[in-house]
Design a protein around this motif. Structure first.
Motif, PDB file in Angstrom:
ATOM      1  N   SER A 281      43.958  54.309  -0.468  1.00  0.00           N
ATOM      2  CA  SER A 281      44.864  54.552   0.664  1.00  0.00           C
ATOM      3  C   SER A 281      45.136  53.235   1.373  1.00  0.00           C
ATOM      4  O   SER A 281      44.289  52.333   1.382  1.00  0.00           O
ATOM      5  CB  SER A 281      44.265  55.570   1.639  1.00  0.00           C
ATOM      6  OG  SER A 281      42.984  55.148   2.076  1.00  0.00           O
ATOM      7  N   ALA A 282      46.320  53.114   1.955  1.00  0.00           N
ATOM      8  CA  ALA A 282      46.697  51.876   2.648  1.00  0.00           C
ATOM      9  C   ALA A 282      47.799  52.177   3.654  1.00  0.00           C
ATOM     10  O   ALA A 282      48.543  53.157   3.513  1.00  0.00           O
ATOM     11  CB  ALA A 282      47.164  50.820   1.655  1.00  0.00           C
ATOM     12  N   LEU A 283      47.885  51.318   4.653  1.00  0.00           N
ATOM     13  CA  LEU A 283      48.961  51.407   5.643  1.00  0.00           C
ATOM     14  C   LEU A 283      49.818  50.155   5.564  1.00  0.00           C
ATOM     15  O   LEU A 283      49.295  49.038   5.543  1.00  0.00           O
ATOM     16  CB  LEU A 283      48.385  51.531   7.058  1.00  0.00           C
ATOM     17  CG  LEU A 283      47.835  52.902   7.480  1.00  0.00           C
ATOM     18  CD1 LEU A 283      47.241  52.807   8.872  1.00  0.00           C
ATOM     19  CD2 LEU A 283      48.924  53.947   7.437  1.00  0.00           C
ATOM     20  N   VAL A 284      51.148  50.339   5.506  1.00  0.00           N
ATOM     21  CA  VAL A 284      52.093  49.220   5.569  1.00  0.00           C
ATOM     22  C   VAL A 284      52.667  49.230   6.981  1.00  0.00           C
ATOM     23  O   VAL A 284      53.350  50.175   7.381  1.00  0.00           O
ATOM     24  CB  VAL A 284      53.211  49.363   4.519  1.00  0.00           C
ATOM     25  CG1 VAL A 284      54.151  48.171   4.575  1.00  0.00           C
ATOM     26  CG2 VAL A 284      52.611  49.499   3.118  1.00  0.00           C
ATOM     27  N   ILE A 285      52.351  48.193   7.757  1.00  0.00           N
ATOM     28  CA  ILE A 285      52.694  48.153   9.188  1.00  0.00           C
ATOM     29  C   ILE A 285      53.668  47.010   9.466  1.00  0.00           C
ATOM     30  O   ILE A 285      53.443  45.869   9.035  1.00  0.00           O
ATOM     31  CB  ILE A 285      51.417  47.967  10.037  1.00  0.00           C
ATOM     32  CG1 ILE A 285      50.411  49.084   9.742  1.00  0.00           C
ATOM     33  CG2 ILE A 285      51.747  47.946  11.519  1.00  0.00           C
ATOM     34  CD1 ILE A 285      49.040  48.863  10.359  1.00  0.00           C
ATOM     35  N   GLY A 286      54.727  47.305  10.166  1.00  0.00           N
ATOM     36  CA  GLY A 286      55.691  46.269  10.525  1.00  0.00           C
ATOM     37  C   GLY A 286      56.798  46.826  11.387  1.00  0.00           C
ATOM     38  O   GLY A 286      57.026  48.042  11.409  1.00  0.00           O
ATOM     39  N   PRO A 287      57.523  45.976  12.119  1.00  0.00           N
ATOM     40  CA  PRO A 287      58.617  46.449  12.983  1.00  0.00           C
ATOM     41  C   PRO A 287      59.705  47.132  12.169  1.00  0.00           C
ATOM     42  O   PRO A 287      59.808  46.930  10.957  1.00  0.00           O
ATOM     43  CB  PRO A 287      59.144  45.148  13.630  1.00  0.00           C
ATOM     44  CG  PRO A 287      58.102  44.118  13.381  1.00  0.00           C
ATOM     45  CD  PRO A 287      57.374  44.525  12.151  1.00  0.00           C
ATOM     46  N   ARG A 288      60.531  47.929  12.843  1.00  0.00           N
ATOM     47  CA  ARG A 288      61.647  48.585  12.154  1.00  0.00           C
ATOM     48  C   ARG A 288      62.594  47.534  11.589  1.00  0.00           C
ATOM     49  O   ARG A 288      62.951  46.575  12.269  1.00  0.00           O
ATOM     50  CB  ARG A 288      62.408  49.503  13.118  1.00  0.00           C
ATOM     51  CG  ARG A 288      61.551  50.652  13.618  1.00  0.00           C
ATOM     52  CD  ARG A 288      62.375  51.756  14.240  1.00  0.00           C
ATOM     53  NE  ARG A 288      61.503  52.801  14.777  1.00  0.00           N
ATOM     54  CZ  ARG A 288      60.941  53.755  14.064  1.00  0.00           C
ATOM     55  NH1 ARG A 288      61.170  53.805  12.755  1.00  0.00           N
ATOM     56  NH2 ARG A 288      60.161  54.666  14.615  1.00  0.00           N
ATOM     57  N   GLY A 289      62.999  47.745  10.333  1.00  0.00           N
ATOM     58  CA  GLY A 289      63.916  46.810   9.693  1.00  0.00           C
ATOM     59  C   GLY A 289      63.235  45.609   9.069  1.00  0.00           C
ATOM     60  O   GLY A 289      63.903  44.711   8.551  1.00  0.00           O
ATOM     61  N   SER A 290      61.896  45.559   9.097  1.00  0.00           N
ATOM     62  CA  SER A 290      61.194  44.379   8.554  1.00  0.00           C
ATOM     63  C   SER A 290      61.069  44.417   7.032  1.00  0.00           C
ATOM     64  O   SER A 290      60.739  43.407   6.412  1.00  0.00           O
ATOM     65  CB  SER A 290      59.796  44.255   9.188  1.00  0.00           C
ATOM     66  OG  SER A 290      59.037  45.433   8.966  1.00  0.00           O
TER      67      SER A 290
ATOM     68  N   ILE B 124      50.024  56.114   0.805  1.00  0.00           N
ATOM     69  CA  ILE B 124      50.620  54.933   1.441  1.00  0.00           C
ATOM     70  C   ILE B 124      51.350  55.387   2.703  1.00  0.00           C
ATOM     71  O   ILE B 124      52.287  56.190   2.642  1.00  0.00           O
ATOM     72  CB  ILE B 124      51.625  54.222   0.500  1.00  0.00           C
ATOM     73  CG1 ILE B 124      50.974  53.907  -0.854  1.00  0.00           C
ATOM     74  CG2 ILE B 124      52.152  52.949   1.163  1.00  0.00           C
ATOM     75  CD1 ILE B 124      49.823  52.946  -0.793  1.00  0.00           C
ATOM     76  N   GLY B 125      50.920  54.881   3.841  1.00  0.00           N
ATOM     77  CA  GLY B 125      51.571  55.197   5.116  1.00  0.00           C
ATOM     78  C   GLY B 125      52.459  54.057   5.570  1.00  0.00           C
ATOM     79  O   GLY B 125      52.080  52.889   5.443  1.00  0.00           O
TER      80      GLY B 125
END
Length: 432
Positions: free
Chosen positions: A61-70, A188-189
């Motif tokens: 499991s993993a989280l992909v984190i970033g601002p909108r449009g990144s 994947i989140g």
């Protein structure tokens, strides 16, 4: 020579509808851009995780984190395209896409999982005691005769919204299964919230792998120009090969023109994400017609002006001459009193001085009419009360002007049939 030009014109007219269809699909998010720039390490990390799940049956499991449009969705799609380039992996991998905006509770999410895995008939009218039992049955049903399971990818878009589900049952069960050796699944989140881990319950955190892939756009301007060219270029599969080559060459030359480079640099420095670039390119693509069959630098300049339009300056173009006079009077008083708030009575007196000057053709309105215009400016949020919401007589309530001198000057230049006296009054120096 004339015959050759007519043939070229005919080819353009025939190809243009197909060109617009291809480019509009790209710009309207129907097809996700999969060429990733500036995210090499994040891509390698996610690709390694996916390959381990598909080829070795390793759950994770993993989280992909970033601002909108990144570029979170673009990154994931790029990785999936590479993983699925292997024929065996493509046939075996099952994918379930859930979105926190659509699957607002676990019951709806479970129905969507059943639908996407095509297990409606298998589930039938069976009744289970818990969410976990239902999910376990669904995954068990996917096992083949030799008791092996197909790897399943769960993509949870707007992941933070799933954390608001009752008891976080969906997240708990997915993470719990990803830690077991029975069914190979990857969860994947995708989220824009940096503090998303803090939203998870303790029991959910204990089953999450705590892999976090942070996405921050690090595109250089040269890479940004490459994306610009790639989006507007026609694919090699385009039916008219000669037209495709000419079009792509024109786009490349266009990207080097001074005006285009200046516009792209302004956009790059304000917002360098790909989504903003696609929004910027939509107007030039929509303007393509048989009489305007190629993109031009002026199209990009016009699109840039629309995107960067000052909303308050645009609103000033629609106010009446009286309201415009009140704004100028308020600006003059604000300068005179070093930015302190002013009230309606002060603005009205300043307006009276202006309209009563000799030689003016500006109509003088009665006080109630002027007060109504003043209140309309407040309703448009061009003015705001400066007394913190305290109740006071409206004629004496201190107000602050929410437009600056530059916006007023711009509005006066573009205002249709603006009286010369009003323009001159705006430029006069203020004296105590």
């Amino acid at each position: 020579m004339l015959r050759r030009k007519s043939i070229v014109k005919l080819a353009e007219d025939e190809c243009l509808p197909e060109v617009q269809r291809i480019l509009r699909e790209r710009l309207s998010q129907k097809s996700v851009q999969t060429q990733v720039y500036g995210l090499d390490s994040q891509r390698r990390h996610l690709l390694d995780l996916m390959r381990r799940c598909v080829s070795m049956g390793e759950s994770n499991s993993a989280l992909v984190i970033g601002p909108r449009g990144s570029g979170k969705t673009m990154l994931l799609q790029s990785v999936l395209d590479e993983v699925k380039s292997d024929k065996i992996a493509k046939e075996n991998l099952l994918q379930v896409n859930l979105n926190g905006l659509l699957q607002t509770d676990d019951r709806i999410a479970l129905k969507e999982i059943t639908r996407q895995l095509q297990l409606e008939n298998t589930l039938g009218d069976k009744v289970f005691g818990s969410f976990a039992a239902t999910l376990a049955f669904l995954l068990e049903a996917l096992k083949s005769g030799d008791k092996t399971s197909q790897p399943i990818l769960f993509v949870l878009d707007e992941f933070d919204l799933f954390a608001h589900h009752k008891n976080q049952t969906l997240l708990y069960n997915l993470f719990d299964i990803s830690q077991s050796a029975q069914t190979p699944i990857a969860v994947i989140g995708l989220t824009c919230r940096l503090d998303v881990i803090e939203l998870l319950e303790k029991r959910v955190k204990s089953r999450f792998s705590h892999r976090q892939i942070h996405i921050f756009s690090s595109l250089t301007f040269e890479e940004y120009k490459e994306v610009f060219v790639e989006i507007l270029s026609l694919p090699k599969t385009f039916p008219e090969r000669k037209f495709m080559q000419q079009w792509n060459q024109h786009v490349k030359e266009l990207s080097e023109e001074t005006m285009t480079v200046d516009v792209l640099q302004r956009l790059y420095h304000s917002d360098k994400n790909i989504r903003a670039l696609k929004s910027f390119l939509l107007l030039p693509v929509c303007k393509l017609t048989p009489d305007h069959c190629q993109l031009e630098s002026t199209d990009f300049l016009e699109s840039s002006q629309y995107l960067t339009m000052d909303s308050k300056a645009a609103m000033l173009h629609g106010v009446s001459v009286l309201e415009l006079c009140l704004i100028i009077a308020m600006k003059q008083l604000t300068i005179l009193y070093d930015g302190d708030p002013v009230n309606f009575e002060m603005v009205y007196n300043e307006y009276q001085k202006f309209v009563q000057r000799k030689g003016h053709s500006i109509q003088c309105y009665e006080k109630p009419v002027v007060l109504k215009a003043f209140e309309h400016l407040q309703a448009l949020e061009l003015l705001k009360p400066a007394d913190g919401g305290q109740r006071s007589q409206k004629e004496y309530r201190p107000m602050t002007l929410l437009v600056d001198a530059t916006q007023i000057n711009d509005a006066l230049q573009k205002y249709p049939n603006c009286p010369t006296e009003v323009k001159q009054w705006n430029t006069q120096e203020v004296h105590a």
